[in-house]
Write a protein that holds these residues in place. Structure first.
Motif, short mmCIF file in Angstrom:
data_model
loop_
_atom_site.label_atom_id
_atom_site.label_comp_id
_atom_site.label_asym_id
_atom_site.label_seq_id
_atom_site.Cartn_x
_atom_site.Cartn_y
_atom_site.Cartn_z
N ASN A 109 -7.31 -3.61 0.75
CA ASN A 109 -5.93 -3.87 0.37
C ASN A 109 -5.08 -2.62 0.37
O ASN A 109 -3.87 -2.68 0.45
CB ASN A 109 -5.85 -4.49 -1.03
CG ASN A 109 -6.07 -5.98 -1.00
OD1 ASN A 109 -5.81 -6.62 0.00
ND2 ASN A 109 -6.55 -6.53 -2.09
N SER A 151 -3.83 0.85 1.89
CA SER A 151 -3.77 1.72 3.07
C SER A 151 -3.52 3.14 2.61
O SER A 151 -2.86 3.38 1.61
CB SER A 151 -2.63 1.28 4.00
OG SER A 151 -2.88 -0.01 4.49
N THR A 178 -5.76 -8.33 10.89
CA THR A 178 -5.95 -8.29 9.45
C THR A 178 -6.83 -9.45 8.97
O THR A 178 -6.68 -10.58 9.42
CB THR A 178 -4.58 -8.38 8.74
OG1 THR A 178 -3.74 -7.35 9.26
CG2 THR A 178 -4.73 -8.21 7.25
N ARG A 222 -8.29 -11.15 5.19
CA ARG A 222 -8.21 -11.13 3.73
C ARG A 222 -8.95 -12.34 3.16
O ARG A 222 -8.64 -13.48 3.49
CB ARG A 222 -6.76 -11.16 3.24
CG ARG A 222 -5.95 -9.91 3.58
CD ARG A 222 -6.40 -8.70 2.79
NE ARG A 222 -5.58 -7.55 3.06
CZ ARG A 222 -5.86 -6.62 3.97
NH1 ARG A 222 -6.95 -6.75 4.72
NH2 ARG A 222 -5.08 -5.58 4.14
N SER A 279 0.98 -8.65 7.97
CA SER A 279 0.21 -8.35 6.76
C SER A 279 0.09 -9.59 5.88
O SER A 279 0.91 -10.52 5.95
CB SER A 279 0.85 -7.20 5.97
OG SER A 279 2.21 -7.45 5.69
N ALA A 332 -1.35 -11.19 1.83
CA ALA A 332 -1.73 -10.95 0.43
C ALA A 332 -1.84 -12.29 -0.28
O ALA A 332 -0.92 -13.12 -0.22
CB ALA A 332 -0.69 -10.06 -0.27
N ASP A 380 6.09 -4.52 4.51
CA ASP A 380 4.65 -4.62 4.39
C ASP A 380 4.34 -5.18 3.01
O ASP A 380 5.07 -4.91 2.05
CB ASP A 380 4.00 -3.24 4.57
CG ASP A 380 2.51 -3.28 4.36
OD1 ASP A 380 1.82 -3.92 5.17
OD2 ASP A 380 2.03 -2.69 3.38
N THR A 433 1.05 -6.01 0.10
CA THR A 433 -0.33 -5.79 -0.30
C THR A 433 -0.47 -6.18 -1.76
O THR A 433 0.53 -6.44 -2.44
CB THR A 433 -0.75 -4.33 -0.08
OG1 THR A 433 -2.15 -4.19 -0.28
CG2 THR A 433 -0.02 -3.40 -1.03
#
Length: 855
Positions: free
Chosen positions: A202, A204, A236, A238, A281, A283, A331, A333
């Protein structure tokens, strides 16, 4: 920095005004067609290189005009472009025909060093152990998990045991299956096969947070593949907090426009109704069903955050945030504890705006943490009611310029900047590069005069909230012992907030990747796994013998004065320092600045003043040049080559000033740094004066291309991989992907002074008429969205048109007609690509008929 800027740039005047530095001699005439290089050491193809058409086209800006007859190549729909690229591919194939045996030999060497079985150690997150391995006979990895044996108490353990859950492998994502469906995988970071955790990562690195750049780095390790017909790139990944879903992105065109896919890990089924195009991205919210994601605009800029909820009656792609400024990207996260989602709107390297979403109650919406301040960046984590912010904001109202990063914090309910508490400041020698945070510990990535360091500090930090400021040393840190100062350290996922073990991958030019667990509670560490290297030839035997790696002792202490270190055992790691020498030098550049230069060579095969050498550079976006272990490199070192890495300005350094001093109106500094590093290798006897080569990828291609223009006699050979060469024309077109985002990095040619500066070094615009030129291998990809395929094609065409015809015959262009920006290669494909490059180097140096390898 050069003091001369062009007032009325033309192609001929541009080439005459460049790079006349003391101690260098540039010998060429604008009108001579005679080749002044030594007779060509290699045979060229019988047929002449392709000659593309010229179409009159005038470029105008700020009252200045110049001709660009190859502008037509920027239209990738033009069938003449595809035909020209195929002709160039045929010429490259003919040029390399006499290297096929050498390619096979090199490939065999590289392939023989790879272990048969490649796997990662398990990494725990919640009740699961996650890991990767490459199945026997397969090219690509499989992401798996299995239940830990001590999960949820004895009753639950007994139940799972009866059901047969313990020890049973569950496949989450099989890249081989994806390859069968779409194509053949490509791996950007095959040299780090141990880093399974990055798929779950998670956080960077703050200095590498440049996903959308002309760069080969993206902040995460990604797998690709390609065939002659289709390209596939897995981006990506997750896993949801409840471990029920896997969200990942997939590109099947090479254009880096990713499609979101969500897999139900309980059923193994892909949810077909939830595929979204243009996703970057991801999350998850804490409920494990709500997913936030960003999408791109027509210029591939991530600009909008949306939200969907699994199990709802309709696909609710609800907009959460939109960034309207075309120079900013968005972005998202999660904080390590999963309690907040951060929305970061930032430009390349300047101002940043951060919003937070309560991951437990996302319906509460966005809350802004800070307003934009030019040049200021913020990176945020959460720890039990406090936000911890890594920032370079001015420390006082009187400070006008930004400085090094420091750590501040504020209460979650009071995020006003005026109430932030600055708790850890950088010291004179140590700067903060990044942070990670856990239940009981804060981890800081540090730089100490160019050397990497990591430390942990016990949490919570006990300071007076009214304003006590401290340096790292005041907080009783434990500095993680590292094998050497030359190590590069990459964190694994470390996804479990409650963990007290911090896992990293440590590597150096002479040490294969080592996975190390640091116990921040007991202040000890253990080596978990090290990359195997097989079949490496030794200096006293034949190639079939295996070289014994030297085993070195690494005590659990950095030095005797480290009162935290408890030497409970001696840890051992393996390296090649007995066979290969790695030196770090400081090279004085044109303005007196010291530039780090890492030099690698074989103790046995290297001959002072006689060896060939390869100089690598990048110098952009603040990215640190990759100097990790690479076993393929041994095929050069064992033949007496020197491999050197120039950490020029513009790339990563001790602090942000190193990047700034090599970007924008300071870009010439990075070019001069590279040239002076090359000169140092020759002057100090590391490399023969007529046997030095250069290599640069993407923005690094600009660095090498500009250096060749300035001093065409310095380099004998070069490799430019998906190079950024036509910088001026690209930045003049704001409709191209990334152009506006790159104004901060390279300058905005809409302003006359910046246009003149860019024109003063642009590789495409400064090719000297009639000059001799080194042999160059140029690679490109037709669907590259970061660096257009036309940049390489135009540059090669212009080289053939303007330089010595004898020399330009040694310039070849190899284009992947189906791929994107990232290079080819699965487990073995990477070896094939490298073997091709090394064979080109050897041919251009005249070594095909020489036995330079020591047996």
């Amino acid at each position: 920095m050069a003091s001369h800027l062009l007032q009325s740039p033309t192609r001929s005047s541009l080439s005459l005004t460049l790079g006349l530095l003391p101690g260098f001699k540039v010998v060429f005439s604008l009108f001579s067609s005679l080749c002044r290089r030594k007779p060509s050491p290699f045979s060229a193809p019988r047929d002449a290189p392709p000659v593309p058409k010229k179409v009159p086209f005038t470029v105008s800006a700020h009252g200045t005009s110049w001709e660009d007859p190859y502008h037509w190549m920027s239209n990738t729909a033009d069938p003449d472009l595809s035909a020209y690229l195929r002709h160039e591919n045929s010429y490259a194939e003919a040029f390399m025909a006499d290297t096929r045996n050498h390619q096979r030999t090199l490939f065999s060497e590289m392939n023989s060093r790879m272990p048969t079985n490649i796997s990662t150690p398990t990494e725990r997150w919640g009740p699961w152990l996650y890991y990767q391995y490459i199945p026997e006979g397969k090219e690509y990895p499989v992401l798996c998990r299995k239940l830990a044996t001590d999960t949820n108490g004895w009753a639950k353990s007994l139940f799972n045991y009866v059901r047969g859950e313990f020890g049973r492998e569950k496949v989450l994502l099989d890249w081989n299956e994806i390859a069968e469906e779409y194509g053949t995988l490509l791996n950007e970071c095959d040299k780090h096969p141990h880093s399974v955790g990055v798929l779950l990562r998670n956080v960077s690195n703050v200095k590498d947070n440049v996903y959308f750049g002309r760069s080969d780095k993206s902040g995460s390790f990604l797998w690709f593949h390609v065939t002659n017909e289709i390209y596939v790139h897995v981006g990506t990944c997750r896993v949801s907090p409840n471990h029920n879903f896997l969200a990942y992105t997939l590109d099947i065109t090479g254009s880096e426009r990713f499609m979101l896919q969500i897999k139900d890990l309980r059923s193994g089924r892909i949810l077909p109704e939830l595929r979204v195009d243009g996703v970057v991205s991801l999350a998850w919210a804490r409920d494990g069903c709500t997913l936030f994601y960003t999408i791109t605009d027509e210029n591939q800029r991530p600009y909008r955050v949306l939200c969907l909820k699994l199990g709802s009656d309709a696909v609710n792609n609800v907009p959460i945030f939109t960034e309207s400024d075309p120079s900013f990207c968005v972005d998202i996260t999660s904080t390590k504890d999963g309690k907040f989602i951060t929305v970061n709107s930032n430009s390349r390297s300047s101002s940043q705006e951060v919003f937070v979403i309560n991951a437990t109650n996302p319906e509460e919406g966005l809350r802004r943490m800070n307003k934009r301040i030019p040049g200021v960046q913020y990176f945020l984590e959460h720890h039990y009611g406090f936000f911890y912010i890594l920032t370079n904001a001015p420390l006082t109202d009187k400070e006008l310029s930004v400085g090094n990063y420091y750590l501040a914090r504020c209460q979650v309910d009071d995020v006003q900047l005026a109430n932030w508490q600055n708790i850890i400041l950088p010291s004179e020698d140590i700067s903060i590069q990044d942070m990670d945070i856990f239940h009981g510990h804060l981890v800081l990535f540090l730089d100490n005069k160019g050397c990497s360091m990591i430390s942990s500090i016990n949490m919570p930090i006990d300071v007076n909230y009214k304003g006590q400021q401290m340096e790292i040393g005041d907080l009783n840190p434990w500095f993680f012992p590292l094998p050497s100062d030359s190590c590069m350290v990459d964190p694994c996922s470390n996804h479990d907030f409650m963990n007290f073990i911090y896992r990293v991958v440590v590597s150096s030019p002479v040490m294969p990747d080592v996975i190390i667990d640091y116990d921040m509670r007991k202040l000890v560490f253990s080596i978990v796994q090290q990359e195997d290297v097989l079949g490496v030839s030794c200096t006293s035997g034949s190639f079939s013998q295996t070289h014994d790696l030297s085993a070195n002792e690494l005590p659990d202490a950095q030095n005797d004065e480290n009162k935290h270190a408890q030497i409970t055992e001696v840890q051992r790691w393996k390296d090649f320092s007995d066979a290969y020498c790695c030196e770090r030098k400081e090279v004085i550049s044109h303005d007196g600045v010291e530039v780090p230069l890492t030099i690698l060579y074989s103790r046995e095969a290297w001959k002072k003043g006689q060896s060939p050498g390869l100089l690598q550079g990048y110098g952009a976006y603040g990215e640190v040049l990759d100097k990790n272990w690479c076993s393929d490199r041994l095929s050069l070192l064992d033949r007496g080559w020197v491999v050197a890495f120039a950490d020029v300005r513009g790339g990563g350094g001790p602090d942000s000033s190193w990047h700034k001093c090599g970007s924008g109106l300071n870009k010439l500094n990075s070019i001069y740094d590279f040239i002076f590093c090359g000169k140092y290798l020759v002057n100090e006897g590391y490399v023969h004066e007529d046997q030095i080569g250069a290599i640069g990828s993407s923005a690094g291609g600009l660095l090498v291309g500009a250096s060749i223009n300035m001093y065409p006699d310095m380099f004998r050979v070069a490799i430019l991989k998906v190079p950024f060469l036509d910088i001026c024309n690209t930045l003049l077109d704001p409709n191209l992907p990334l152009t506006i985002l790159d104004y901060e990095e390279f300058g905005n040619p809409q302003e006359q002074s910046q246009l003149e500066y860019i024109l003063s070094y642009s590789p495409y615009d400064n090719i000297p008429q009639g000059s001799c030129h080194p042999s160059v291998l140029v690679t490109a990809s037709f669907h590259d969205s970061r660096v257009g395929v036309w940049e390489a094609a135009k540059w090669v065409a212009k080289i053939r048109d303007r330089t010595c015809s004898s020399c330009s015959g040694g310039v070849i262009l190899k284009t992947d007609m189906n791929g994107g920006h990232f290079g080819e290669g699965g487990r073995h494909g990477q070896c094939e690509e490298t073997a091709y490059e090394y064979a080109f180097l050897m041919k251009a140096m005249g070594f095909l008929n020489e036995q330079r390898k020591r047996y």
